[in-house]
Design a protein around this motif. Structure first.
Motif, PDB file in Angstrom:
ATOM      1  N   LEU A 152       0.816  -1.220   0.000  1.00  0.00           N
ATOM      2  CA  LEU A 152       0.000   0.000   0.000  1.00  0.00           C
ATOM      3  C   LEU A 152       0.852   1.273   0.000  1.00  0.00           C
ATOM      4  N   GLY A 153       2.165   1.113   0.164  1.00  0.00           N
ATOM      5  CA  GLY A 153       3.044   2.282   0.257  1.00  0.00           C
ATOM      6  C   GLY A 153       3.005   3.173  -0.967  1.00  0.00           C
ATOM      7  N   GLY A 154       2.927   2.575  -2.154  1.00  0.00           N
ATOM      8  CA  GLY A 154       2.887   3.368  -3.382  1.00  0.00           C
ATOM      9  C   GLY A 154       1.625   4.190  -3.486  1.00  0.00           C
ATOM     10  N   LEU A 155       0.505   3.568  -3.176  1.00  0.00           N
ATOM     11  CA  LEU A 155      -0.794   4.241  -3.206  1.00  0.00           C
ATOM     12  C   LEU A 155      -0.824   5.437  -2.263  1.00  0.00           C
ATOM     13  N   ILE A 156      -0.398   5.207  -1.014  1.00  0.00           N
ATOM     14  CA  ILE A 156      -0.452   6.282  -0.013  1.00  0.00           C
ATOM     15  C   ILE A 156       0.528   7.397  -0.352  1.00  0.00           C
ATOM     16  N   ALA A 157       1.711   7.045  -0.859  1.00  0.00           N
ATOM     17  CA  ALA A 157       2.690   8.071  -1.225  1.00  0.00           C
ATOM     18  C   ALA A 157       2.145   8.968  -2.331  1.00  0.00           C
ATOM     19  N   GLU A 221     -11.585  -4.099   6.976  1.00  0.00           N
ATOM     20  CA  GLU A 221     -11.141  -3.411   8.189  1.00  0.00           C
ATOM     21  C   GLU A 221      -9.619  -3.414   8.289  1.00  0.00           C
ATOM     22  N   ILE A 222      -9.010  -4.558   7.950  1.00  0.00           N
ATOM     23  CA  ILE A 222      -7.551  -4.655   8.022  1.00  0.00           C
ATOM     24  C   ILE A 222      -6.906  -3.710   7.011  1.00  0.00           C
ATOM     25  N   ILE A 223      -7.451  -3.673   5.806  1.00  0.00           N
ATOM     26  CA  ILE A 223      -6.923  -2.767   4.778  1.00  0.00           C
ATOM     27  C   ILE A 223      -6.969  -1.331   5.271  1.00  0.00           C
ATOM     28  N   GLU A 224      -8.086  -0.934   5.845  1.00  0.00           N
ATOM     29  CA  GLU A 224      -8.228   0.434   6.347  1.00  0.00           C
ATOM     30  C   GLU A 224      -7.208   0.718   7.441  1.00  0.00           C
ATOM     31  N   GLN A 225      -7.029  -0.253   8.363  1.00  0.00           N
ATOM     32  CA  GLN A 225      -6.068  -0.052   9.449  1.00  0.00           C
ATOM     33  C   GLN A 225      -4.641   0.016   8.905  1.00  0.00           C
ATOM     34  N   CYS A 226      -4.339  -0.842   7.931  1.00  0.00           N
ATOM     35  CA  CYS A 226      -3.004  -0.823   7.334  1.00  0.00           C
ATOM     36  C   CYS A 226      -2.740   0.496   6.609  1.00  0.00           C
ATOM     37  N   GLN A 227      -3.760   1.015   5.933  1.00  0.00           N
ATOM     38  CA  GLN A 227      -3.598   2.307   5.261  1.00  0.00           C
ATOM     39  C   GLN A 227      -3.276   3.402   6.272  1.00  0.00           C
ATOM     40  N   GLU A 228      -3.946   3.379   7.418  1.00  0.00           N
ATOM     41  CA  GLU A 228      -3.650   4.360   8.462  1.00  0.00           C
ATOM     42  C   GLU A 228      -2.218   4.207   8.962  1.00  0.00           C
ATOM     43  N   ASP A 229      -1.785   2.949   9.147  1.00  0.00           N
ATOM     44  CA  ASP A 229      -0.412   2.703   9.590  1.00  0.00           C
ATOM     45  C   ASP A 229       0.597   3.214   8.569  1.00  0.00           C
ATOM     46  N   VAL A 230       0.320   2.982   7.288  1.00  0.00           N
ATOM     47  CA  VAL A 230       1.236   3.411   6.228  1.00  0.00           C
ATOM     48  C   VAL A 230       1.312   4.941   6.177  1.00  0.00           C
ATOM     49  N   GLU A 231       0.183   5.611   6.344  1.00  0.00           N
ATOM     50  CA  GLU A 231       0.190   7.071   6.379  1.00  0.00           C
ATOM     51  C   GLU A 231       1.096   7.572   7.494  1.00  0.00           C
TER      52      GLU A 231
END
Length: 283
Positions: A152-157, A221-231
């Protein structure tokens, strides 16, 4: 189709040394890095790498085989002749940010040795890529969650830098979602969030439609939490992200020396998901 068990790095190193000796090739090589760089290949590829390198040495009057030349030969053999894809400056910028995002998360979670190369040279195979070390852990839930975060790092960046994600982000999300759904189903992880009773009684993941819907909901839910962590990871390691972006603008292929020279912040080095915390934190 015939499938072969991937060679270990130790086996690849032994085969490379024997091939170099067979063809009497003087060399000064970083074997540990090169066998990582090769990826999953068999012995015939290793022989071809050396043959290609020998040809280049003869043509250019090179007496000793160095890392750079063997890497060129590995890439030539793996990719063959390829016509670069025509990309705009905007597309290249998006690719650089995207791959830098993947790399920054991996480096923040695992350190310099997590990344083998960062590549934004366009070809027929891809616009860009980040090759992760084969030595990263794979067999526990924490490592799976970290892999999802790296994906998810590429998406969030891109969202951070450009306010929206590029088209390549969809494949990253698809891979992450597929991995998580398989993990939830295979391991019966729904019991950790709810009553403690396994909702999937077999390794094959058999269960009711209701339980399968629940697995999809939990994956979301996990995807959402991981996105928050990546941010959080990227915000706390913004200097690292920017450093990778600037390096890629100057040099579209970053290898070991380039990666080791990156200035890693220690702020997020300890931010590795505790096992199951994502499943428990809303109870």
């Amino acid at each position: 189709k015939i499938y072969f068990q991937p060679l270990s790095n130790e086996t690849k190193a032994k085969m490379l040394i024997k091939t170099l000796e067979k063809y009497q090739t003087p060399h000064n090589l970083d074997l540990e890095y090169l066998v990582e760089f090769m990826g999953d290949v068999n012995g015939s590829f290793i022989k071809t790498y050396v043959n290609e390198a020998k040809i280049k040495m003869e043509i250019n009057g090179i007496e000793e085989l160095q890392n750079d030349l063997l890497i060129q030969s590995i890439e030539f053999v793996n990719q063959g002749y390829s016509t670069p894809i025509k990309v705009s400056a905007e597309e290249l910028e998006q690719t650089i940010v995207h791959e830098a995002g993947h790399a920054a998360v991996a480096l923040a979670l695992y350190g310099h040795n997590a990344v083998v190369k960062i590549d934004v040279r366009n070809n027929n195979h891809s616009m860009g890529s980040v090759q992760l070390s084969s030595k990263l852990p794979k067999d526990n839930l924490t490592s799976i969650l970290n892999y999802v975060k790296i994906s998810l790092g590429g998406l969030i960046a891109q969202k951070m830098m450009h306010q929206e994600a590029g088209l390549g982000a969809s494949s990253d999300i698809r891979k992450a979602r597929s991995l998580l759904e398989a993990t939830v189903v295979k391991n019966g992880l729904l019991d950790l969030k709810h009553s403690g009773a396994m909702m999937f009684p077999s390794m094959a993941g058999s269960g009711t439609e209701k339980s399968k819907d629940a697995a999809i909901d939990l994956t979301n839910e996990i995807i959402e939490q991981c996105q928050e962590d990546v941010e959080t990871i990227l915000q706390n390691n913004l200097p690292l992200l920017n450093e990778i972006i600037e390096k890629l603008k100057e040099k579209p292929l970053l290898l070991k020396d380039d990666i080791v020279s990156l200035n890693l912040s220690t702020a997020l080095m300890e931010m590795k998901s505790e096992q199951y915390h994502i499943f428990l934190n809303k109870n």
